[in-house]
Design a protein around this motif. Structure first.
Motif, mmCIF file in Angstrom:
data_model
loop_
_atom_site.group_PDB
_atom_site.id
_atom_site.type_symbol
_atom_site.label_atom_id
_atom_site.label_comp_id
_atom_site.label_asym_id
_atom_site.label_seq_id
_atom_site.Cartn_x
_atom_site.Cartn_y
_atom_site.Cartn_z
ATOM 1 N N TYR A 48 0.897 -1.073 -0.004
ATOM 2 C CA TYR A 48 0.076 -0.095 0.013
ATOM 3 C C TYR A 48 1.044 1.268 -0.072
ATOM 4 O O TYR A 48 0.609 2.214 -0.651
ATOM 5 N N TYR A 49 1.789 1.147 0.817
ATOM 6 C CA TYR A 49 2.809 2.463 1.027
ATOM 7 C C TYR A 49 3.826 2.532 -0.221
ATOM 8 O O TYR A 49 5.030 3.236 0.170
ATOM 9 N N ARG B 169 9.868 6.026 3.551
ATOM 10 C CA ARG B 169 9.195 6.674 4.554
ATOM 11 C C ARG B 169 8.519 5.606 5.746
ATOM 12 O O ARG B 169 8.569 6.034 6.784
ATOM 13 N N TYR B 170 8.110 4.430 5.390
ATOM 14 C CA TYR B 170 7.705 3.587 6.458
ATOM 15 C C TYR B 170 8.427 2.306 6.307
ATOM 16 O O TYR B 170 8.702 1.925 5.032
ATOM 17 N N VAL C 151 -4.313 1.476 7.965
ATOM 18 C CA VAL C 151 -3.787 2.409 7.143
ATOM 19 C C VAL C 151 -4.448 3.735 7.730
ATOM 20 O O VAL C 151 -3.801 4.826 7.783
ATOM 21 N N SER C 152 -5.513 3.799 8.447
ATOM 22 C CA SER C 152 -6.103 4.850 9.194
ATOM 23 C C SER C 152 -5.375 5.136 10.152
ATOM 24 O O SER C 152 -5.166 6.420 10.434
ATOM 25 N N ILE D 239 -2.198 4.624 10.752
ATOM 26 C CA ILE D 239 -0.926 5.062 10.228
ATOM 27 C C ILE D 239 -0.868 6.608 9.676
ATOM 28 O O ILE D 239 -0.002 7.172 10.164
ATOM 29 N N GLU D 240 -2.014 6.911 9.160
ATOM 30 C CA GLU D 240 -2.390 8.183 8.478
ATOM 31 C C GLU D 240 -2.348 9.103 9.751
ATOM 32 O O GLU D 240 -1.845 10.131 9.824
ATOM 33 N N ASP D 241 -3.083 8.938 10.884
ATOM 34 C CA ASP D 241 -3.385 9.732 11.935
ATOM 35 C C ASP D 241 -2.060 9.833 12.718
ATOM 36 O O ASP D 241 -1.474 10.614 13.499
ATOM 37 N N THR E 157 1.247 9.585 11.678
ATOM 38 C CA THR E 157 1.952 10.275 10.927
ATOM 39 C C THR E 157 1.692 11.888 11.063
ATOM 40 O O THR E 157 2.599 12.742 11.311
ATOM 41 N N MET E 158 0.350 12.186 11.015
ATOM 42 C CA MET E 158 -0.003 13.483 11.336
ATOM 43 C C MET E 158 0.191 13.917 12.882
ATOM 44 O O MET E 158 0.759 14.803 13.158
ATOM 45 N N LYS F 153 -7.340 16.056 13.227
ATOM 46 C CA LYS F 153 -7.815 17.392 12.581
ATOM 47 C C LYS F 153 -8.504 18.164 13.634
ATOM 48 O O LYS F 153 -8.236 19.278 13.585
#
Length: 708
Positions: free
Chosen positions: A39-40, A89-90, A181-182, A184-186, A188-189, A211
């Motif tokens: 995916y990444y 990156r990962y 994935v969800s 990991i996205e959070d 990362t932020m 957010k």
């Protein structure tokens, strides 16, 4: 070789985000690692032990034993470091030193100190603990599937004991990938925002979207713009004044139409009674019991509240219960001096051993003394609900409470509901909800950096009553009455109910007209005459006025604008004459778009350094008693999403303390302030007797709370 293991593990540090897939055999670690790498578009680190042990078995040197643990650990770490050099990156690791450590302890009841030390020191940004909810597969190297639950708990406990940041991943392949994935996205932020992995876990477990936190920190750094007051809303200039006969007509209109509607009463009831007893707690802390009289303390502190409390003590609804307890606890109570009696009365009232009133929710405290019983606010709200919130012999009361207090509310409700139902010939349904943890906010210090407690953990604070827009949004009803938990009266329930019904009549009448207009706007029969009629209605009934440019728009654009303006939730708010109560009031406010709207504004939203704004504030004629009737459905009988109508720029930055240290916290736009800022709004003057709040315990001595 083994002596370099810890150094080798530390040498793998890199700017990439490293995710360890962790768990027992046959729990989908390899599958998830390969999915995420694909995916990444990066690499994943396979399990070194698999090839190592297969080669050992094939060469006739037997199966895995304790002496293989260090070579496996060294080989795994070396493989991971090599992969990190080419990762994008990962980096996703199918296994790691913690797995080797756990297997060593689990199977051999021993872990080499070098392996143990290296495993503890080896850092990952996050561990995914793979659940055992997938079928066990035999690959020739694995043990039997028996005891999977026990082994899983050992793995989980090892992460807890070693303070590793982890999240359990469950479900089928697709579900696991989507969830991972969800996360990991959070993550990362969060790392980009300067949080640590452990911070991220706190935020994740709290359920707060990253957010939202990002917005909060922007608000901390930039501040919040103050409301720009244009004028106070006054009678016939933003506040509707009705005659007695008009109120009667509105109440009758409600009664005539309520059978078609589902009604609900919504009461925020989670607040503790702490502020009610502030002056009594101060007295207990500062009174010199041995060396001064209570009267000397009152004179020294100029504490008129304490004097009033003592003078009216026997009129409080809790007096007899406390007095009885005092005589049980102090057998010689009657022989004590008056000062000592007063002191022990206050101490017993607030003591956690006995009544603990300052730490209990307001809604369950004794407020009113009747001939046959003592009533708490929740009981009075049940009575009110039966009076004005009944349709087709059914009424519904919804309370927002703290989860740990719900049982106390339920006990009172169950004790009194049957009697109230019998008297009112109605069935009352009571439901509860909690302020969602995900509406909490992260506190900061005065440098706008995350505030941490003595353990280095983030400090979360409730988002204020504005968070309850989420709870209101979940309500299934056509018309909702909103009222504060402490605004109840012992003597005026019938008269109060009359005005609540009248406000509901105003709402329903408006709704009927608005819905008719929206249906016409949907049709092909709309004319310029009808457009003008709607414009007059908006100006006269809803205080909304368009400028002359509106008539220059094409017809379809006029229709679109009118639909956008009319198709909103509606609130009709009772307003009482300003008698100096602290709190919000009705004002004409200038919006960022240059348009004036009617809003309820709190003092904290106003720039008190601006003399013109202070003058407008001082000229306010009315006060907001939180007496609302709300229409939550549109003309197609669909629920509005109330979150779409919140003015997100109208929250509050408040100064608080934690363990004596100053901090800043963000509170969400207030429930009847910014959270309803973009609703259709009508203010109606109602009599002052409809507002009987209990802000301090002495308010219970006022006529509204004493038997007549």
């Amino acid at each position: 070789m083994e002596e370099n293991l810890e150094q080798l593990a530390k040498s793998g540090a890199s700017p990439i985000i490293k995710i360890a897939i962790f768990g027992p055999e046959s729990t989908g670690k390899t599958t998830l690692a390969t999915q995420l790498a694909e995916y990444y578009k990066t690499v994943w680190v396979p399990e070194f032990a698999r090839d190592y042990l297969q080669e050992k078995l094939d060469s006739g040197r037997g199966i895995c034993d304790i002496d293989d643990m260090l070579p496996i650990a060294y080989g795994q770490t070396k493989l991971e470091n090599e992969s990190a050099l080419i990762a994008n990156r990962y980096l996703f690791c199918d296994t790691n030193l913690m797995v080797t450590k756990v297997f060593s302890e689990l199977y051999y009841n021993f872990c080499d100190s070098l392996l143990d030390k290296a495993a503890r020191a080896h850092q990952y940004d996050l561990f995914f603990l793979t659940d055992i909810d997938v079928p066990w597969e035999d690959d020739g190297l694995r043990d039997s599937p028996e005891g999977r639950e026990t082994v899983f708990e050992v793995f989980k406990q090892s992460l807890i004991d070693n303070k590793k940041p982890f999240i359990t991943i469950s479900g089928d392949k697709e579900t696991r990938l989507k969830k991972a994935v969800s996360i990991i996205e959070d993550l990362t932020m969060a790392l980009q925002m300067g949080f640590t992995s452990l911070d991220f876990l706190q935020i994740y477990e709290h359920g707060i979207p990253l957010k939202n936190i990002q917005k909060q920190f922007n608000i901390y750094s930039k501040g919040i713009s103050k409301s720009v007051l244009v004028n106070p809303a006054t009678l016939n200039n933003g506040i509707l004044k009705l005659s007695d006969s008009e109120f009667e007509k509105k109440a009758n209109f409600f009664d005539d139409n309520k059978s078609k509607l589902k009604l609900k009463k919504f009461v925020p009831a989670s607040g503790a009674a702490t502020r009610m007893f502030t002056f009594l707690r101060t007295f207990l802390n500062e009174y010199d019991f041995e060396n001064e009289s209570v009267n000397a303390y009152i004179n020294r502190k100029k504490d008129t509240e304490l004097a009033l409390f003592i003078i009216g003590m026997d009129k409080f609804p809790f007096f007899e219960a406390v007095d009885k307890k005092l005589k049980e606890v102090y057998p010689d109570f009657n022989t004590l001096s008056r000062d000592h009696k007063n002191y022990y009365f206050i101490k017993t009232l607030l003591s956690p051993e006995y009544f603990d009133y300052a730490n209990k929710p307001k809604g369950i405290l004794p407020f009113h003394k009747y001939i046959t019983h003592i009533a708490a606010p929740i009981q009075e709200h049940l009575n009110e609900c039966a009076f004005y919130g009944t349709s087709n012999n059914e009424s519904n009361l919804h309370l927002t409470v703290s989860e740990n207090h719900q049982a106390q509310f339920e006990e009172i409700v169950e004790n009194v509901k049957g009697e109230i139902e019998a008297k009112s010939n109605s069935k009352i349904s009571v439901s509860y909800s909690y302020q969602k943890k995900e509406t909490d906010t992260v506190a900061v210090d005065f440098e706008n950096m995350p505030f941490r407690n003595e353990k280095g953990m983030l400090v979360f604070r409730p988002g204020g009553h504005g968070a309850l827009i989420e709870n209101l949004n979940a309500i299934e009803a056509d018309v909702v009455f909103v009222k504060n938990i402490d605004n109840v009266s012992q003597n005026s329930i019938k008269r109060i109910s009359f005005y609540k019904k009248a406000l509901a009549g105003v709402l329903i009448e408006l709704q009927h007209q608005i819905f008719d207009y929206l249906k016409v706007l949907d049709s092909s029969e709309i004319t310029s005459e009808k457009i003008n009629e709607i414009l007059v209605f908006l100006k006269k009934q809803l205080s909304i006025e368009f400028n002359d440019d509106f008539h220059k728009f094409k017809l379809k654009n006029q229709i679109s604008k009118l639909k956008e303006t009319l198709n909103k939730p509606i609130r009709v708010c009772g307003m009482v004459k300003n008698e100096g109560e602290p709190g919000g009031g009705p004002f004409w406010v200038m919006g960022a778009d240059g348009k004036q709207t009617l809003q309820i504004v709190e003092t904290s939203q106003i720039d008190l350094n601006n003399p013109e704004q202070v003058k407008i504030l001082s000229n306010a004629t009315h006060f907001n008693p939180v007496d609302l009737v709300c229409g939550l459905k549109n003309y197609q009988n669909e629920k509005f999403d109330l979150k779409e109508f919140v003015d997100q720029t109208s929250g509050f930055i408040v100064h608080k303390t934690s363990t004596g240290i100053n901090l800043k916290a963000y509170e969400l736009p207030g429930l009847w302030n910014g959270a309803m800022a973009n609703w259709l709004t009508v203010f109606v003057e109602v009599p002052l007797f409809t507002f009987s709040p209990v802000k301090t315990v002495n308010d219970l001595l006022k006529p509204a709370h004493q038997s007549s």
